[in-house]
Design a protein around this motif. Structure first.
Motif, PDB file in Angstrom:
ATOM      1  N   ALA A  35       0.828  -1.210   0.000  1.00 51.04           N
ATOM      2  CA  ALA A  35       0.000   0.000   0.000  1.00 51.04           C
ATOM      3  C   ALA A  35       0.862   1.261   0.000  1.00 51.04           C
ATOM      4  N   LEU A  36       1.977   1.245   0.785  1.00 47.95           N
ATOM      5  CA  LEU A  36       2.871   2.406   0.825  1.00 47.95           C
ATOM      6  C   LEU A  36       3.519   2.641  -0.533  1.00 47.95           C
ATOM      7  N   ILE A  37       3.963   1.548  -1.176  1.00 50.00           N
ATOM      8  CA  ILE A  37       4.568   1.685  -2.502  1.00 50.00           C
ATOM      9  C   ILE A  37       3.553   2.228  -3.497  1.00 50.00           C
ATOM     10  N   ALA A  38       2.299   1.755  -3.409  1.00 55.22           N
ATOM     11  CA  ALA A  38       1.264   2.248  -4.310  1.00 55.22           C
ATOM     12  C   ALA A  38       1.012   3.739  -4.111  1.00 55.22           C
ATOM     13  N   VAL A  39       1.000   4.192  -2.839  1.00 55.58           N
ATOM     14  CA  VAL A  39       0.792   5.624  -2.556  1.00 55.58           C
ATOM     15  C   VAL A  39       1.939   6.452  -3.115  1.00 55.58           C
ATOM     16  N   LEU A  40       3.194   5.992  -2.909  1.00 51.39           N
ATOM     17  CA  LEU A  40       4.344   6.724  -3.431  1.00 51.39           C
ATOM     18  C   LEU A  40       4.318   6.773  -4.961  1.00 51.39           C
ATOM     19  N   ALA A  41       3.930   5.642  -5.585  1.00 47.97           N
ATOM     20  CA  ALA A  41       3.839   5.635  -7.045  1.00 47.97           C
ATOM     21  C   ALA A  41       2.772   6.606  -7.534  1.00 47.97           C
ATOM     22  N   LEU A  42       1.634   6.688  -6.828  1.00 44.63           N
ATOM     23  CA  LEU A  42       0.586   7.623  -7.206  1.00 44.63           C
ATOM     24  C   LEU A  42       1.051   9.074  -7.068  1.00 44.63           C
ATOM     25  N   LEU A  43       1.793   9.366  -5.972  1.00 46.31           N
ATOM     26  CA  LEU A  43       2.319  10.727  -5.797  1.00 46.31           C
ATOM     27  C   LEU A  43       3.307  11.076  -6.912  1.00 46.31           C
ATOM     28  N   ALA A  44       4.163  10.098  -7.282  1.00 47.22           N
ATOM     29  CA  ALA A  44       5.113  10.354  -8.372  1.00 47.22           C
ATOM     30  C   ALA A  44       4.382  10.594  -9.691  1.00 47.22           C
ATOM     31  N   LEU A  45       3.311   9.820  -9.924  1.00 50.49           N
ATOM     32  CA  LEU A  45       2.533  10.002 -11.150  1.00 50.49           C
ATOM     33  C   LEU A  45       1.871  11.379 -11.188  1.00 50.49           C
ATOM     34  N   LEU A  46       1.352  11.814 -10.053  1.00 49.20           N
ATOM     35  CA  LEU A  46       0.743  13.141  -9.990  1.00 49.20           C
ATOM     36  C   LEU A  46       1.777  14.239 -10.243  1.00 49.20           C
ATOM     37  N   ALA A  47       3.011  14.052  -9.689  1.00 50.81           N
ATOM     38  CA  ALA A  47       4.063  15.049  -9.920  1.00 50.81           C
ATOM     39  C   ALA A  47       4.437  15.124 -11.398  1.00 50.81           C
ATOM     40  N   VAL A  48       4.576  13.936 -12.037  1.00 50.92           N
ATOM     41  CA  VAL A  48       4.886  13.917 -13.469  1.00 50.92           C
ATOM     42  C   VAL A  48       3.768  14.581 -14.269  1.00 50.92           C
ATOM     43  N   ALA A  49       2.524  14.298 -13.919  1.00 53.23           N
ATOM     44  CA  ALA A  49       1.404  14.902 -14.627  1.00 53.23           C
ATOM     45  C   ALA A  49       1.401  16.419 -14.481  1.00 53.23           C
ATOM     46  N   TRP A  50       1.779  16.916 -13.283  1.00 54.94           N
ATOM     47  CA  TRP A  50       1.813  18.366 -13.065  1.00 54.94           C
ATOM     48  C   TRP A  50       2.877  19.040 -13.930  1.00 54.94           C
ATOM     49  N   PHE A  51       4.107  18.506 -13.863  1.00 54.89           N
ATOM     50  CA  PHE A  51       5.189  19.164 -14.577  1.00 54.89           C
ATOM     51  C   PHE A  51       5.095  18.937 -16.089  1.00 54.89           C
ATOM     52  N   ALA A  52       4.583  17.783 -16.515  1.00 51.99           N
ATOM     53  CA  ALA A  52       4.569  17.498 -17.943  1.00 51.99           C
ATOM     54  C   ALA A  52       3.317  18.008 -18.647  1.00 51.99           C
ATOM     55  N   LEU A  53       2.185  18.057 -17.948  1.00 54.40           N
ATOM     56  CA  LEU A  53       0.925  18.395 -18.618  1.00 54.40           C
ATOM     57  C   LEU A  53       0.271  19.655 -18.065  1.00 54.40           C
ATOM     58  N   LEU A  54      -0.002  19.681 -16.790  1.00 56.44           N
ATOM     59  CA  LEU A  54      -0.796  20.779 -16.236  1.00 56.44           C
ATOM     60  C   LEU A  54      -0.012  22.092 -16.194  1.00 56.44           C
ATOM     61  N   ARG A  55       1.269  22.044 -15.819  1.00 61.94           N
ATOM     62  CA  ARG A  55       2.036  23.287 -15.702  1.00 61.94           C
ATOM     63  C   ARG A  55       2.170  24.001 -17.051  1.00 61.94           C
ATOM     64  N   PRO A  56       2.522  23.315 -18.179  1.00 63.36           N
ATOM     65  CA  PRO A  56       2.554  24.035 -19.470  1.00 63.36           C
ATOM     66  C   PRO A  56       1.191  24.600 -19.860  1.00 63.36           C
ATOM     67  N   VAL A  57       0.129  23.885 -19.560  1.00 59.27           N
ATOM     68  CA  VAL A  57      -1.202  24.383 -19.894  1.00 59.27           C
ATOM     69  C   VAL A  57      -1.510  25.656 -19.128  1.00 59.27           C
ATOM     70  N   VAL A  58      -1.152  25.705 -17.823  1.00 56.81           N
ATOM     71  CA  VAL A  58      -1.404  26.905 -17.016  1.00 56.81           C
ATOM     72  C   VAL A  58      -0.591  28.085 -17.542  1.00 56.81           C
ATOM     73  N   ARG A  59       0.699  27.807 -17.869  1.00 58.75           N
ATOM     74  CA  ARG A  59       1.523  28.899 -18.395  1.00 58.75           C
ATOM     75  C   ARG A  59       0.963  29.421 -19.724  1.00 58.75           C
ATOM     76  N   GLY A  60       0.547  28.509 -20.623  1.00 59.79           N
ATOM     77  CA  GLY A  60      -0.017  28.940 -21.906  1.00 59.79           C
ATOM     78  C   GLY A  60      -1.271  29.767 -21.710  1.00 59.79           C
TER      79      GLY A  60
END
Length: 424
Positions: free
Chosen positions: A225-250
């Protein structure tokens, strides 16, 4: 007085459970043939008889009968001196009845047992055990307790003062057992130990074996369960920097693009007006056109769907059976559910003798003897599964009905099972 009687042996010593014969000498000093009857008086009358029960004597003759004393080996017969008497009843001349008195010296005996329940328990820091001290003798016992484990990995919390157990009673002492060190991860480790109950009255001590199954703080499921939570947090971080952050800046750039272009156009118009005034020439007004409006930011994607949650499950099965009989109690899993059973507690509150069988789907899994426990629990890391409409059954086979201390004698055996887990 025409009748005289004398007890030949007084005081007389006897142990509970044994037999002693005390001669009673009679003499008929009258002129008639006399027949005598006998009546034992006092607490000893319940377990004393006269043999023979009647005696006939000719005038000026003597005879002897015997008092057969059989005190039961029971805690209700206390040790020490016990007075008794025998009423001698002449049939022809009842007014000449006589009552000789005597003294019995009842011996003291000890009958001590002890039981540790459960024999094995588990926990991340420790567990609680219970010690039953049973005094079946006829005098109080002062019992001292000691505990140890060879690996010295455990700490025991025992009473500082000895425990006094009254005759015919049982005393219950809690024995908390804790691990000296915390285990964060790994496999469960068993720690065997021994508890010694030693009466102070010269009775042999009783040594009982127990086991603490030390479980890690982080189990395999918790690590996953801990590994799954850490993986989910890493996925959210990747999604923020790769997808959401460029969209907000644009979106921000598009939002300020229109006002900037309008300001630049006004500045160009002002410059043209100044140039025309200086050159005194007419020129067509220049105007800037506003740039394109802001674009609409894309809609971000949705996260993963929530996993279905299982319902906690707890159910109690009880069964009662008369001596020599068998009785079953069943729980049926609902039609569209699966029971994941992780914990089981068996109870024998009366101290009955017999067996209790635990079955899943008609297949017996456990069949412990009732006389070996008062309360016993089981825990499974890999849960027992019972499918839809599958039956979970306890079958009680009563051999001997127990007798709880300080309670009325029950009419039959009684056992129970507490089921715990999840219903999915």
């Amino acid at each position: 007085m025409t009748t005289s009687a004398h007890l030949a042996a007084s005081p007389a010593s006897v142990m509970p459970g044994d037999e002693i014969r005390i001669p009673l000498e009679l003499r008929n000093s009258g002129h008639l043939v006399e027949a005598y009857g006998f009546e034992v008086l006092g607490p000893a009358a319940a377990w004393t008889v006269v043999e023979p029960s009647t005696l006939s004597l000719m005038p000026n003759t003597a005879g002897t009968v015997e008092l057969v004393v059989r005190p039961p080996r029971d805690s209700t017969v206390p040790p020490g001196g016990l007075a008794y008497a025998v009423r001698v009843l002449p049939q022809e001349q009842p007014e000449h009845a006589t009552v000789p008195e005597g003294l019995l010296d009842i011996g003291a005996y000890a009958d001590f047992t002890a039981e540790l329940t459960p024999r094995m328990s588990q926990g991340r820091t420790g567990a609680r055990f219970q010690l039953a001290l049973d005094n079946r003798g006829n005098h109080p016992l002062t019992v001292s307790l000691a505990a140890k484990d060879q690996s010295e990995a455990l700490r025991f919390t025992l009473p500082a003062a000895p425990t006094v157990v009254a005759p015919g009673r049982a005393a219950f002492v809690r024995v908390p057992v804790r691990a000296r060190r915390r285990m964060w991860r790994g496999v469960p480790t068993p720690h065997p130990f021994q508890v010694t109950a030693a009466p102070a009255e010269g009775v042999d001590p009783v040594t009982l074996d127990g086991t603490l199954l030390h479980r890690p703080v982080l189990t395999a499921a918790a690590l996953k369960a801990l590994i799954a939570v850490l993986a989910l947090l890493a996925l959210l971080a990747v999604a923020w920097f790769a997808l959401l952050r460029p969209v907000v800046r644009g979106a921000a750039k598009e939002a300020v693009k229109g006002p900037v272009q309008a300001a630049e156009s006004k500045a160009a118009d002002a410059k043209d007006t100044a140039d025309r005034a200086a050159d005194a020439a007419s020129a067509g007004p220049g105007g800037g056109k506003p740039g394109p409006g802001p674009t609409t930011s894309p809609t971000p994607g949705t996260g993963p769907a929530a996993q279905p949650q299982a319902n906690l499950f707890s159910y109690r099965l009880t069964a009662s059976a008369a001596a020599g009989g068998t009785k079953s109690t069943t729980f049926t899993v609902p039609d569209d559910k699966v029971l994941r059973l992780t914990d089981l507690v068996l109870e024998n509150p009366q101290g009955d003798s017999g067996t209790v069988t635990f079955s899943v789907g008609g297949k017996p899994l456990l069949a412990p003897a009732l006389e070996n426990f008062r309360e016993q629990d089981f825990h499974w890391a890999s849960a027992l599964l019972a499918g839809p409409k599958e039956e979970i059954t306890i079958t009680l086979t009563c051999r001997t009905v127990g007798r709880p201390p300080a309670a009325p004698a029950p009419s039959g055996c009684s056992a129970a099972a507490l089921l715990s887990g999840t219903l999915e």
